[in-house]
Design a protein around this motif. Structure first.
Motif, short mmCIF file in Angstrom:
data_model
loop_
_atom_site.label_atom_id
_atom_site.label_comp_id
_atom_site.label_asym_id
_atom_site.label_seq_id
_atom_site.Cartn_x
_atom_site.Cartn_y
_atom_site.Cartn_z
N LEU A 63 34.79 -31.23 -65.72
CA LEU A 63 36.02 -32.01 -65.72
C LEU A 63 35.76 -33.48 -66.00
O LEU A 63 36.54 -34.15 -66.69
CB LEU A 63 36.73 -31.85 -64.37
N LEU A 64 34.65 -34.00 -65.48
CA LEU A 64 34.32 -35.40 -65.71
C LEU A 64 33.99 -35.66 -67.18
O LEU A 64 34.41 -36.67 -67.76
CB LEU A 64 33.13 -35.82 -64.83
N ARG A 65 33.27 -34.75 -67.79
CA ARG A 65 32.93 -34.91 -69.21
C ARG A 65 34.17 -34.85 -70.09
O ARG A 65 34.25 -35.56 -71.10
CB ARG A 65 31.90 -33.86 -69.63
N GLU A 66 35.11 -34.00 -69.73
CA GLU A 66 36.36 -33.93 -70.48
C GLU A 66 37.09 -35.27 -70.47
O GLU A 66 37.83 -35.59 -71.40
CB GLU A 66 37.27 -32.86 -69.89
N ARG A 67 36.87 -36.05 -69.43
CA ARG A 67 37.52 -37.34 -69.29
C ARG A 67 36.61 -38.48 -69.73
O ARG A 67 36.90 -39.65 -69.48
CB ARG A 67 37.96 -37.54 -67.84
N HIS A 68 35.50 -38.11 -70.36
CA HIS A 68 34.52 -39.09 -70.88
C HIS A 68 33.98 -39.98 -69.76
O HIS A 68 33.76 -41.18 -69.94
CB HIS A 68 35.15 -39.95 -71.98
N ARG A 69 33.76 -39.36 -68.60
CA ARG A 69 33.18 -40.07 -67.47
C ARG A 69 31.78 -39.52 -67.23
O ARG A 69 31.48 -38.36 -67.52
CB ARG A 69 34.05 -39.91 -66.22
N SER A 70 30.93 -40.37 -66.69
CA SER A 70 29.55 -39.96 -66.44
C SER A 70 29.51 -38.86 -65.39
O SER A 70 30.24 -38.90 -64.41
CB SER A 70 28.72 -41.16 -65.99
N PRO A 71 28.65 -37.86 -65.59
CA PRO A 71 28.56 -36.76 -64.64
C PRO A 71 27.85 -37.18 -63.35
O PRO A 71 27.20 -38.23 -63.29
CB PRO A 71 27.77 -35.69 -65.39
N LEU A 72 27.98 -36.34 -62.36
CA LEU A 72 27.30 -36.55 -61.08
C LEU A 72 25.99 -35.76 -61.12
O LEU A 72 25.99 -34.56 -61.39
CB LEU A 72 28.18 -36.06 -59.94
N ARG A 73 24.89 -36.43 -60.86
CA ARG A 73 23.58 -35.78 -60.96
C ARG A 73 23.05 -35.41 -59.57
O ARG A 73 23.34 -36.07 -58.58
CB ARG A 73 22.57 -36.70 -61.66
N LEU A 74 22.31 -34.32 -59.54
CA LEU A 74 21.58 -33.92 -58.34
C LEU A 74 20.10 -34.18 -58.58
O LEU A 74 19.55 -33.75 -59.59
CB LEU A 74 21.81 -32.44 -58.03
N LEU A 75 19.48 -34.85 -57.65
CA LEU A 75 18.06 -35.21 -57.80
C LEU A 75 17.29 -34.72 -56.58
O LEU A 75 17.65 -35.03 -55.43
CB LEU A 75 17.93 -36.73 -57.93
N ARG A 76 16.25 -33.96 -56.83
CA ARG A 76 15.39 -33.48 -55.75
C ARG A 76 13.97 -33.96 -56.01
O ARG A 76 13.45 -33.83 -57.11
CB ARG A 76 15.43 -31.95 -55.67
N ARG A 77 13.36 -34.49 -54.97
CA ARG A 77 11.98 -34.96 -55.05
C ARG A 77 11.26 -34.57 -53.76
O ARG A 77 11.90 -34.20 -52.78
CB ARG A 77 11.95 -36.49 -55.24
N PRO A 78 9.93 -34.63 -53.73
CA PRO A 78 9.20 -34.33 -52.50
C PRO A 78 9.67 -35.20 -51.34
O PRO A 78 10.17 -36.32 -51.54
CB PRO A 78 7.74 -34.63 -52.87
N ALA A 79 9.50 -34.70 -50.14
CA ALA A 79 10.00 -35.38 -48.95
C ALA A 79 9.47 -36.80 -48.82
O ALA A 79 10.20 -37.71 -48.41
CB ALA A 79 9.65 -34.57 -47.71
N ARG A 80 8.21 -37.01 -49.19
CA ARG A 80 7.64 -38.36 -49.05
C ARG A 80 8.36 -39.35 -49.97
O ARG A 80 8.55 -40.52 -49.63
CB ARG A 80 6.13 -38.32 -49.35
N VAL A 81 8.76 -38.90 -51.16
CA VAL A 81 9.48 -39.77 -52.09
C VAL A 81 10.88 -40.06 -51.55
O VAL A 81 11.36 -41.20 -51.58
CB VAL A 81 9.56 -39.13 -53.49
N TRP A 82 11.52 -39.01 -51.04
CA TRP A 82 12.87 -39.17 -50.48
C TRP A 82 12.86 -40.16 -49.33
O TRP A 82 13.71 -41.05 -49.24
CB TRP A 82 13.38 -37.80 -50.02
N LYS A 83 11.86 -40.05 -48.45
CA LYS A 83 11.77 -40.96 -47.31
C LYS A 83 11.45 -42.38 -47.74
O LYS A 83 11.93 -43.35 -47.14
CB LYS A 83 10.73 -40.45 -46.32
N ALA A 84 10.66 -42.51 -48.79
CA ALA A 84 10.33 -43.85 -49.29
C ALA A 84 11.57 -44.56 -49.79
O ALA A 84 11.77 -45.76 -49.55
CB ALA A 84 9.28 -43.74 -50.40
N VAL A 85 12.45 -43.81 -50.48
CA VAL A 85 13.71 -44.40 -50.95
C VAL A 85 14.62 -44.71 -49.77
O VAL A 85 15.26 -45.76 -49.72
CB VAL A 85 14.41 -43.44 -51.94
N LEU A 86 14.66 -43.81 -48.81
CA LEU A 86 15.49 -44.03 -47.62
C LEU A 86 15.07 -45.28 -46.87
O LEU A 86 15.91 -46.03 -46.35
CB LEU A 86 15.41 -42.81 -46.70
N ASN A 87 13.78 -45.55 -46.82
CA ASN A 87 13.26 -46.69 -46.07
C ASN A 87 13.44 -48.01 -46.79
O ASN A 87 13.15 -49.07 -46.22
CB ASN A 87 11.78 -46.47 -45.76
N GLN A 88 13.92 -47.96 -48.02
CA GLN A 88 14.24 -49.21 -48.70
C GLN A 88 15.42 -49.88 -48.02
O GLN A 88 16.27 -49.23 -47.41
CB GLN A 88 14.59 -48.95 -50.17
#
Length: 350
Positions: A149-174
């Motif tokens: 539906l977002l692409r039909e409206r020429h809007r950027s899609p919503l992305r899902l990103l998965r990374r190892p737990a250590r990377v996720w925690k490093a971003v969280l700690n920012q």
């Protein structure tokens, strides 16, 4: 001793069963992996001993009558706002962004985040196939449908990103770019430094997932609608040849997705599909099976013209869709369906 589960909050006034006694909605019952919701002819209840607070019922509830607090954090990666969510069964457990199940994010929540400038969900989770919850509809499926539906409206899609737990925690700690509840100053708002990016950051800071006024909003309202012929999460469709103009759907629609309008001599049923929550009350109330709810359907008809008349038998005014054969008759739908019986005959038989 079993720890207390974060039971969903219930807004009884928004539940379809409180609005219409013959509602057939079983969304929460079917979504619950532990059969904690109990629905019978008289009531809807929650077995708190069976409920583990997973929140899947929240994602499935069409009207937003169920709500759980959504813990999450906002960080910026590459200049884009990213929402961090972590499954409590993963390494994210115990963090400020840990929630019972990432699949409790429904279409309403995803659109609220996207509308606030979030372009990506950064997830920390485990193997969902081995989890006892194992929802039938997963977050990935909702995001895929929503992105169409977002692409039909020429809007950027919503992305899902998965990374190892250590990377996720490093971003969280920012350090968070903007703290929840922070308000932009009047000078910043009016000056050149108040860019659209800053305004989006402000929207994120308002915590849209947990604001009371956002919990019951129809998902379609959160999408840009440049007119009809666009797909929406829910689209009501009225079959004019079957509709008898009883107005039951109009009177029961809590969001005014269906309403009656009359301008001088022109009358119509107005179909405002973005307002539709998908509750299904209109379908349940229609005795003629004249209404259908199309999930992820095209919004094709904005209005349905009505023809007015006065019944020669009972003397009452009535209206039916102009395409209905009754529009050419001089009998209202009730008298037409009763055949040749006169009112005194019916009363006499009684």
């Amino acid at each position: 001793m079993k720890p207390l589960a974060p039971y969903p909050e219930i807004s009884a006034d928004h539940c379809v069963h409180a609005q219409f006694s013959h509602a057939s909605c079983q969304a929460c019952v079917l979504a619950c992996p532990h059969q904690a919701w109990i629905l019978d002819e008289h009531s809807l209840g929650l077995d708190e001993d069976a409920c583990d607070g997973c929140g899947l019922c929240v994602a499935s509830c069409p009207t937003g009558a169920l709500h759980s607090h959504f813990p999450y954090e906002i960080r910026h990666i590459g200049g884009q706002a990213v929402a961090l969510f972590g499954c409590e069964k993963s390494a994210a457990s115990g963090t400020p962004a840990s929630l019972p199940c990432i699949h409790s994010l429904g279409v309403r929540q995803l659109l609220l985040l996207h509308g606030s400038g979030v372009s990506c969900l950064f997830l920390a989770d485990e193997d969902c196939d081995t989890c006892p919850v194992r929802p039938e509809q997963r977050l990935e499926q909702r995001v895929q449908k929503l992105n169409q539906l977002l692409r039909e409206r020429h809007r950027s899609p919503l992305r899902l990103l998965r990374r190892p737990a250590r990377v996720w925690k490093a971003v969280l700690n920012q350090e968070a770019l903007i703290t929840r509840g922070t308000q932009l100053s009047r000078r910043a708002f009016l000056s050149g430094t108040s860019s659209s990016q800053m305004l989006r950051e402000q929207l994120v800071s308002m915590d849209p997932l947990n604001r009371p006024e956002c919990q019951t909003i129809a998902p379609g309202i959160l999408l840009d609608t440049g007119g009809t012929e666009q797909r929406l999460p829910w689209v009501p469709q009225i079959q004019p040849r079957q509709c008898t103009g009883c107005d039951a759907c109009i009177n029961l629609c809590a969001t005014q997705a269906l309403r009656y309008e009359r301008d001088e001599d022109i009358a119509r049923y107005k179909i405002n599909a973005p307002m539709c929550s998908g509750c299904g009350i209109c379908v349940d109330a229609c005795t003629q099976n004249a209404i259908q709810l199309k999930p992820w359907g095209h919004w094709e008809e904005e209005s349905l013209s009505l023809s007015h008349g006065t019944c020669r038998r009972c003397g009452n005014d009535f209206h039916v869709p102009a395409e209905n054969e009754l529009a050419q008759a001089d009998l209202c739908p009730t008298c037409h369906s009763s055949g040749s019986k006169q009112l005194f005959q019916v009363l006499g038989a009684a």
